[in-house]
Design a protein around this motif. Structure first.
Motif, PDB file in Angstrom:
ATOM      1  N   ILE A 192       0.854  -1.047  -0.052  1.00 22.48           N
ATOM      2  CA  ILE A 192      -0.195  -0.159   0.069  1.00 22.48           C
ATOM      3  C   ILE A 192       0.466   0.937  -0.153  1.00 22.48           C
ATOM      4  CG2 ILE A 192      -1.541   1.048   1.301  1.00 22.48           C
ATOM      5  CD1 ILE A 192      -1.536  -2.777   2.028  1.00 22.48           C
ATOM      6  N   TYR A 193       0.887   2.277  -0.988  1.00 19.52           N
ATOM      7  CA  TYR A 193       1.108   3.417  -0.738  1.00 19.52           C
ATOM      8  C   TYR A 193       0.015   4.175  -0.366  1.00 19.52           C
ATOM      9  CZ  TYR A 193       5.206   0.930  -3.951  1.00 19.52           C
ATOM     10  OH  TYR A 193       5.817   0.512  -4.628  1.00 19.52           O
ATOM     11  N   THR A 194       0.139   5.281   0.297  1.00 27.45           N
ATOM     12  CA  THR A 194      -0.641   6.245   0.569  1.00 27.45           C
ATOM     13  C   THR A 194       0.256   7.508   0.902  1.00 27.45           C
ATOM     14  OG1 THR A 194      -1.616   5.534   2.621  1.00 27.45           O
ATOM     15  CG2 THR A 194      -1.503   6.619   2.768  1.00 27.45           C
ATOM     16  N   LYS A 195      -0.757   8.495  -0.351  1.00 28.77           N
ATOM     17  CA  LYS A 195       0.097   9.963  -0.207  1.00 28.77           C
ATOM     18  C   LYS A 195      -1.322  10.877   0.328  1.00 28.77           C
ATOM     19  CE  LYS A 195       1.169   9.771  -4.124  1.00 28.77           C
ATOM     20  NZ  LYS A 195       1.397  10.359  -5.554  1.00 28.77           N
ATOM     21  N   ARG A 196      -1.021  11.462   1.143  1.00 29.42           N
ATOM     22  CA  ARG A 196      -1.962  12.809   2.104  1.00 29.42           C
ATOM     23  C   ARG A 196      -1.871  13.586   1.950  1.00 29.42           C
ATOM     24  NH1 ARG A 196      -7.066  11.473   4.376  1.00 29.42           N
ATOM     25  NH2 ARG A 196      -7.247  12.723   6.268  1.00 29.42           N
ATOM     26  N   ALA A 197      -2.936  14.650   1.643  1.00 27.07           N
ATOM     27  CA  ALA A 197      -3.172  16.266   2.258  1.00 27.07           C
ATOM     28  C   ALA A 197      -3.569  16.872   3.203  1.00 27.07           C
ATOM     29  CB  ALA A 197      -1.934  16.671   0.920  1.00 27.07           C
ATOM     30  N   GLU A 198      -3.890  17.194   3.779  1.00 24.86           N
ATOM     31  CA  GLU A 198      -4.810  18.547   4.589  1.00 24.86           C
ATOM     32  C   GLU A 198      -4.438  19.645   5.747  1.00 24.86           C
ATOM     33  OE1 GLU A 198      -4.884  14.040   7.502  1.00 24.86           O
ATOM     34  OE2 GLU A 198      -4.479  16.086   8.463  1.00 24.86           O
TER      35      GLU A 198
END
Length: 748
Positions: A342-348
């Motif tokens: 699993i590759y996860t990229k996240r911006a908030e």
């Protein structure tokens, strides 16, 4: 002559300007000296530390008015304004207070406004970084397990993803907020929790039971609100690093910056685990390999008239995989060697702004972008989710007795993946889901008198697929005196469901997903009764907190693992589900340097389904009837301390296959930890400890790990029971006993 007189007058006033004074005193807690407290004199910025006896003295202070700040890790800051106008030393003695013992600290989650915890009609539990530090973890997901009745549950033996259960209810019923914003939800529920670094956390507020009247969809079972540090109160520099004998490494670091009237907190968290371990000999990794970095930046601005204005941003990247020991990235997506990658990229982005009006009107907003690129064996799951949220509310005091809240909110969710969930009816085109969810809410907190308080709330949301949803709430608080408090509440909750984003079992393993009909939104009805008793005595201060809870669910979405071993069949429950029980928390602070917290919960979580020929009761999966936690801290002289922490669990029902040789219920087990800490002056701490003292490792074997792609599952000779590869049978981490060593530093 006039010039001479003026010269003489100026010369005579020089000693007046040069006059200085001093401040000194002793810092204590529970009548014991507190050493190494950081002391800052504002606005000069002069900084010293108290000695080993808790004594301090600030010398050569020019006459004037100052603010003195006393701070120590794990204790509430003390701020005192003082005027120096004499050469005689000013005596200023300070009594420090633990963060986790501050029963009157401010909370916001129960009512969406700042209120003293003891005055809140909604019971709110608080955990602070000081509690985290008694058993350091690399993420929020593990840390919240120290709260009684809150259980981090691993849902997959291979990729080790999980969710957080409150009072035995599944993870999707728990709403995760960051600074009151619904940042972690749906797609990110599974992977987003592990990306929240402890370094940015000021405190965590937990509300058990529905709160949809204020927070809308998903707040069915409870709320975990992560309150991030205010840059103005954060240390100038902070760092925390530890590593374990299993090869895990975690680093938290933050720095405070000043730019004009704005103050910024910049933090980074890095976690790495890249040591292959297969101690149960099934040729699968016991713990997933992880490489994660999270960067956080928060700004506090200072508009006129002390109005609130803050902005925060966070970015997370994670690469995790678990699978067969000889798996490498070249096998990603193949059917030769099994791996879950699993590759996860996240911006908030989150923000709060108080409008420049005479009334107290606030606007909160958030946006998050979450991208997941994953393979479960040869099954791809590519998904993108974007959630935009804005709400404005009016906080108004009417007279002396009515505290009123009126607001509106709008939440927009965009979701796209490569599954049938986002395909057109004929399956020939891609059709991302777009879900607008507007809502209005109102709340009145009515103080009848100093002993009685009543709260009423109501929310209306409109979903394009399900129409209008009504969510009322009422709460009552009775405090006959300072040592006794009774709270009673009733509320409703609802949840608009996106199945694939919330149930990891739908993707991992080898089962096919079957949805029998258009799923309806779930509803819940909840009642809580809470009693707090404080018992001061000559030898200790005792605090008892007991809560009884009852929740009734309709339209509950359940996954049927039993009818067909090759399928997960999802449907609205033809019947109802119930979560009921009681929890007890006990805090004891002795007159000698020992503090203890002990909690125990009894939960009965089950569902009743109408089968046509009668009703059938079944126990909720992964919901033990008995759970508990404990924390004990003993402080020695010379700033040494020892912490013993742990959780224990009773038997929980597990997903099994027909004719399964594995037990349907897990055994009783306990995960205990111990830590030794040495505090030095100027904010330095060294610590070391051992996790999982009793070396408990679940007997949770994978089904048919030698054939993860089910290539020979249909062979009646070698597989007479028709078993298939299954990863969902799990009730705890496969990590055994391990030693850790770490260091912390805080400069105020």
């Amino acid at each position: 002559m006039k010039k001479n007189i003026l010269f003489i007058l100026l010369f005579a006033t020089i000693p007046l300007f040069a006059q200085t004074g001093s401040i000194k005193g002793k810092i204590t807690q529970n009548n014991e000296p507190v050493p190494a407290v950081s002391i800052v004199l504002l606005p000069t910025g002069q900084s010293i530390a108290a000695d080993n006896d808790g004594k301090y003295e600030i010398k050569n202070i020019p006459f004037g008015t100052y603010e003195v700040i006393f701070s120590s890790v794990g204790m509430l800051n003390e701020r005192k304004k003082i005027t120096v106008n004499s050469t005689t030393p000013i005596i200023l003695n300070i009594v420090m207070q633990d963060e986790n013992k501050a029963l009157d600290e401010v909370v916001i989650t129960g009512t969406m406004k700042e209120v003293s915890r003891s005055d809140s009609p909604i019971p709110v539990e608080i955990i602070t970084p000081k509690l985290f530090k008694k058993n350091p973890t690399a993420s929020l997901f593990e840390a919240v397990g120290m709260v009684n009745g809150v259980m981090p549950q691993l849902n997959c033996n291979v990729c080790n993803t999980g969710d957080i259960h409150i009072n035995g209810m599944e993870g999707p019923y728990t709403m995760i907020l960051i600074d009151g914003m619904p940042i972690v939800s749906a797609l990110s529920t599974v992977y987003g929790l592990s990306g929240i670094p402890n370094s940015i956390v000021e405190r965590i507020e937990v509300v058990k039971g529905p709160a949809s009247s204020l927070y809308g969809s998903e707040a069915m079972g409870g709320i975990i609100n992560v309150i991030t540090k205010s840059p103005t109160k954060a240390p100038v520099v902070s760092a925390d690093y530890f590593f374990t004998s299993w090869g895990e490494q975690s680093l938290d670091a933050a720095v405070k910056l000043k730019a004009g009237k704005a103050t910024s907190l910049l933090g980074v968290n890095y976690f790495n685990y890249s040591v292959l371990a297969d101690k149960n000999g099934d040729n699968f990794t016991d713990v997933t390999q992880q490489n994660r970095i999270s960067v956080f930046n928060k700004w506090n601005f200072e508009p006129k008239e002390n109005r609130a204005f803050s902005l925060g941003a966070r970015y997370v990247y994670e690469d995790r995989w678990g699978g067969e020991m000889n798996w490498t990235k070249q096998w990603r997506g193949s059917d030769s060697i099994y791996g879950e990658s699993i590759y996860t990229k996240r911006a908030e982005l989150i923000g709060l702004y108080q409008l420049p009006t005479t009334e107290r009107i606030f606007t909160q907003f958030s946006y998050n972008w979450h991208d997941q690129n994953s393979y479960y064996g040869f099954t791809p799951y590519m998904a993108n989710q974007q959630v935009a949220f804005i709400q404005t509310y009016w906080d108004k005091q009417f007279g002396a007795n009515h505290n009123f809240l009126l607001g509106g909110a709008f939440r927009y969710t965009y979701y796209d993946d490569n599954t049938p969930a986002t395909s057109s009816t004929d399956g020939l085109a891609n059709r991302p889901q777009e879900t607008p969810l507007p809502g209005l809410f109102v709340q009145d907190e009515w103080t009848l008198n100093e002993k009685h308080k009543l709260l009423g709330g109501y929310r209306f949301d409109y979903d394009k697929n399900h129409g209008g949803v009504h969510s009322p709430r009422v709460a009552y608080k009775f405090a006959p005196n300072h040592n006794n408090t009774v709270r009673a509440s009733f509320g409703t909750g609802f949840r608009v469901v996106n199945l694939f984003t919330e149930d990891h079992a739908a993707l991992t393993g080898a089962r096919d997903v079957v949805i029998t009909e258009a799923l309806k939104p779930e509803r819940s009805y909840n009642g809580n009764l809470n009693y707090i008793l404080k018992v001061p005595s000559n030898f200790a201060f005792l605090n008892f907190d007991i809560t009884g809870f009852y929740s009734y669910f309709t339209n509950k979405i359940v996954g049927d693992f039993d009818t067909d071993p090759d399928k997960i069949i999802y449907d609205n429950l033809k019947g109802h589900a119930i979560s009921q029980g009681v929890s007890l928390n006990t805090d004891v602070t002795f007159n000698f340097p020992l503090k203890m917290m002990v909690g125990v919960s009894y939960m009965d979580v089950f569902q009743i389904e109408n089968k046509g020929n009668g009703e059938e009761r079944s126990q909720q999966l992964h919901a033990p009837k008995w759970t508990g936690n404990f924390v004990a801290t003993y402080s020695f002289k010379n700033n040494y301390s020892i912490d013993v922490t742990g959780n224990w669990y009773g038997p929980m029902r597990l997903p099994i296959l027909p004719n399964d040789y594995r037990p349907e219920y897990s055994p009783w087990f306990c995960i205990a930890n111990i830590q030794f800490t040495k505090k030095f002056t100027y904010g330095l701490e060294l610590y070391m400890g051992m996790k999982n003292l009793f070396d408990f490792v679940p007997n949770a074997p994978l089904m048919r790990p030698f054939d993860p792609f089910n290539k020979t599952a249909d062979d009646p000779v070698t597989n007479p029971n028709g078993y298939t590869f299954d990863t969902s049978y799990n009730y705890g981490s496969l990590q055994g006993r391990r030693i850790y060593i770490g260091m912390r530093y805080n400069l105020f």
